[in-house]
Scaffold this motif. Structure first.
Motif, short mmCIF file in Angstrom:
data_model
loop_
_atom_site.label_atom_id
_atom_site.label_comp_id
_atom_site.label_asym_id
_atom_site.label_seq_id
_atom_site.Cartn_x
_atom_site.Cartn_y
_atom_site.Cartn_z
N SER A 59 0.86 -1.26 0.03
CA SER A 59 0.03 0.24 0.06
C SER A 59 0.97 1.24 0.01
O SER A 59 1.75 1.39 0.84
CB SER A 59 -0.87 -0.16 1.20
OG SER A 59 -1.02 1.29 1.65
N PRO A 60 0.82 2.20 -1.02
CA PRO A 60 1.65 3.34 -1.09
C PRO A 60 1.36 4.03 0.27
O PRO A 60 2.22 4.82 0.78
CB PRO A 60 1.03 3.93 -2.30
CG PRO A 60 0.57 2.90 -3.24
CD PRO A 60 -0.12 2.03 -2.28
N GLN A 61 0.01 4.08 0.75
CA GLN A 61 -0.29 5.04 1.95
C GLN A 61 0.64 4.52 3.06
O GLN A 61 1.44 5.33 3.80
CB GLN A 61 -1.68 4.86 2.16
CG GLN A 61 -2.16 5.87 3.37
CD GLN A 61 -3.46 5.81 3.71
OE1 GLN A 61 -4.19 5.08 3.13
NE2 GLN A 61 -3.96 6.21 4.84
N THR A 62 0.61 3.14 3.15
CA THR A 62 1.38 2.86 4.27
C THR A 62 2.94 3.08 4.29
O THR A 62 3.48 3.23 5.16
CB THR A 62 1.33 1.18 4.53
OG1 THR A 62 -0.22 1.05 4.68
CG2 THR A 62 2.10 0.53 5.86
N VAL A 63 3.43 2.77 3.17
CA VAL A 63 5.05 2.99 2.76
C VAL A 63 5.11 4.46 3.11
O VAL A 63 6.34 4.57 3.77
CB VAL A 63 4.88 2.54 1.16
CG1 VAL A 63 6.59 3.06 0.87
CG2 VAL A 63 5.08 1.08 1.15
N LEU A 72 4.38 -4.47 9.22
CA LEU A 72 4.45 -3.93 7.92
C LEU A 72 5.51 -2.52 8.13
O LEU A 72 6.40 -2.32 7.23
CB LEU A 72 3.53 -3.55 7.11
CG LEU A 72 3.47 -3.18 5.79
CD1 LEU A 72 4.67 -4.27 4.91
CD2 LEU A 72 2.32 -3.27 4.89
N TRP A 73 4.80 -1.73 9.14
CA TRP A 73 5.77 -0.48 9.26
C TRP A 73 7.05 -0.78 9.45
O TRP A 73 8.00 -0.21 8.95
CB TRP A 73 5.07 0.21 10.62
CG TRP A 73 3.93 1.32 10.15
CD1 TRP A 73 2.65 0.83 9.71
CD2 TRP A 73 4.01 2.52 10.28
NE1 TRP A 73 1.98 1.81 9.67
CE2 TRP A 73 2.65 3.09 9.74
CE3 TRP A 73 4.99 3.44 10.63
CZ2 TRP A 73 2.52 4.43 9.58
CZ3 TRP A 73 4.61 4.69 10.42
CH2 TRP A 73 3.20 5.29 10.08
N LEU A 74 7.46 -1.87 10.53
CA LEU A 74 8.69 -2.07 10.93
C LEU A 74 9.71 -2.38 9.78
O LEU A 74 10.73 -2.13 9.35
CB LEU A 74 8.93 -3.10 11.93
CG LEU A 74 8.55 -2.62 13.25
CD1 LEU A 74 8.06 -3.68 14.13
CD2 LEU A 74 9.29 -1.49 13.83
#
Length: 449
Positions: free
Chosen positions: A67-71, A124-126
């Motif tokens: 997801s571009p938003q998460t990245v 995923l953030w990490l």
């Protein structure tokens, strides 16, 4: 690259911060070496923080596009923390000795809040933050940000401007610069074995003229000189300074050479018959979804070296370059990659791209080309950084000419230039160029005195 019509920059790639304060940009503009887009005034005013983001797609190791938003949210957090790491210059007390340790301590408490507390989102953030750290290793030319000193980190200066490249290759700039010199002024393929200084050397048969310096080459030729400007990479000095200079360098300078950091950042070019990426994509990022900056990476280089790869830049424009990706990889994994054959690198890259895209039938690249800066005997790596235990003062000590006594009747025998001698622009071509001008100016003052 045999199948592509364009060129691959094995060394310097971009002009970082192409704006009025950048002498590389100024020279390139005056010689007419840049495209019209690069010279636009709006481009020169963009505050990009040194490495502007490119239109990108991010692949996860599970074979999906993330997801571009998460990245982007995770990257924004990292950029904020990295900016805060630049604020400790001159601080008496530090929260951590290195940039890496500081960032990890900050990441831990912030990720759950930003990730909404969900375990998958947090993981995923990490993973994205782990990729950001790897990218920073490439930018800093280090194996780990744990090796980069926190206190002097903010001393490095990023110039404004959107990074640009030379349509005719970076070498078009030095080619133009040396074209004004008389033929035969520059001798290439003339490896130097030792620099003898503080001596009394005479040309054979010349009783009158005495020189303090004798430069001896590997092929037995020798040159006598009053002054020598040494621009060899710090990696070479680290390995060879003790036998390269006779007498050896003063202990203060030898200590600065030992303390400063010097690492490897390599490129892997892959040439494809057809692109598997979209025309607008300029960067294919790689995230290993099981990784975290809060955990130690695997030390098994043979099994995991490719995981240090941060992704691939799409060489532009395809009309000139063909369909070529340029991967970036730093540190010990990068050095391990140099020991492999072209076939092993190509096979590994094919496996990695098939896994990332989720397409087991993705055609393999038709050729591979990679830099090998660590094993190159006259570089032994790529560029410098200020390591834990060193400071910007060490850069100044490295830049100091010899002999040190200003009253010496034969001053400025050895002068030092190169990116590792520029306190605020180390690791850049503009820092290297400015350092060369600085030493030339030193000699100018001496001759005018």
């Amino acid at each position: 690259l045999p199948a592509a019509s364009g060129l691959a920059e094995m060394g310097a790639h971009w002009i970082h911060g192409p704006s009025p304060g950048n002498p590389i940009f100024q020279l390139a503009t005056s010689y007419g070496l840049l495209g019209p887009e690069a010279a636009r005034e709006e481009n020169q005013q963009v505050e990009a923080g040194g490495h502007p983001p490119l239109p990108s797609v991010t692949y996860g190791s599970s074979g999906r596009v993330l997801s571009p938003q998460t990245v982007n949210e995770a990257r924004d957090l990292f950029d904020t923390l990295l900016a805060s790491a630049r604020a400790f210059q001159g601080a008496k007390e530090l929260p951590a000795p290195s940039v890496g340790q500081y960032l990890r301590a900050e990441i831990g408490p912030k990720v759950p809040t930003f990730g909404g507390g969900e375990e998958d989102a947090r993981r995923l953030w990490l993973a994205v933050l782990a990729t950001c750290l790897k990218l920073e290793c490439c930018i800093s030319g280090t194996h780990s940000m744990d090796l980069v000193a926190l206190e002097p980190f903010g001393e490095y200066v990023s110039l404004p401007g959107l990074d640009c490249t030379f349509p005719g290759g970076y070498s078009s700039l030095p080619d133009r610069m040396v074209s004004a010199l008389p033929e035969g002024t520059i001798l290439l393929n003339k490896a130097v074995r030792t620099i003898q200084w503080r001596g009394s050397f005479r040309e054979e048969g010349d009783k009158g003229r005495e020189f303090p310096i004798r430069v001896e080459c590997e092929d037995g030729d020798a040159f006598l000189a009053d002054h020598v400007i040494i621009t060899v990479p710090l990696g070479f000095l680290k390995e060879r300074h003790q036998d390269f200079f006779q007498p050896p360098l003063p202990e203060r300078k030898a200590e600065a050479i030992r303390r400063l950091g010097f690492g490897t950042n390599n490129k892997i070019f892959l040439d494809f018959e057809q692109p598997f990426w979209e025309p607008q994509q300029q960067l294919l990022e790689v995230v290993w979804e099981d990784e975290s900056p809060l955990e130690e990476p695997s030390a098994d280089l043979a099994a995991n070296w490719f995981k240090k790869l941060i992704g691939f830049v799409v060489l532009q424009p395809p009309e000139q370059h063909g369909h070529v990706l340029c991967g970036f990889i730093a540190g010990k994994e990068s050095e391990y990659m140099e020991t492999l054959s072209d076939t092993e690198v190509l096979d590994t890259m094919t496996r990695v791209l098939r896994r990332l895209t989720g397409n087991p039938c993705l055609p393999a690249p038709r050729s591979v080309l990679r830099s090998q800066w660590h094993s190159a005997p006259y570089t032994r790596g790529s560029y410098s950084y200020v390591a834990v235990g060193s400071s910007g003062d060490d850069i100044d000590v490295l830049a100091q000419p010899l002999p040190e006594d200003p009253e010496d009747p034969r001053p400025l025998q050895l002068l030092f230039a190169g990116e590792a001698t520029h306190r605020t622009f180390y690791s850049t071509t503009h820092g290297a160029l400015l350092s060369g001008w600085r030493e030339a100016e030193r000699l100018n003052h001496l001759f005018k005195a």
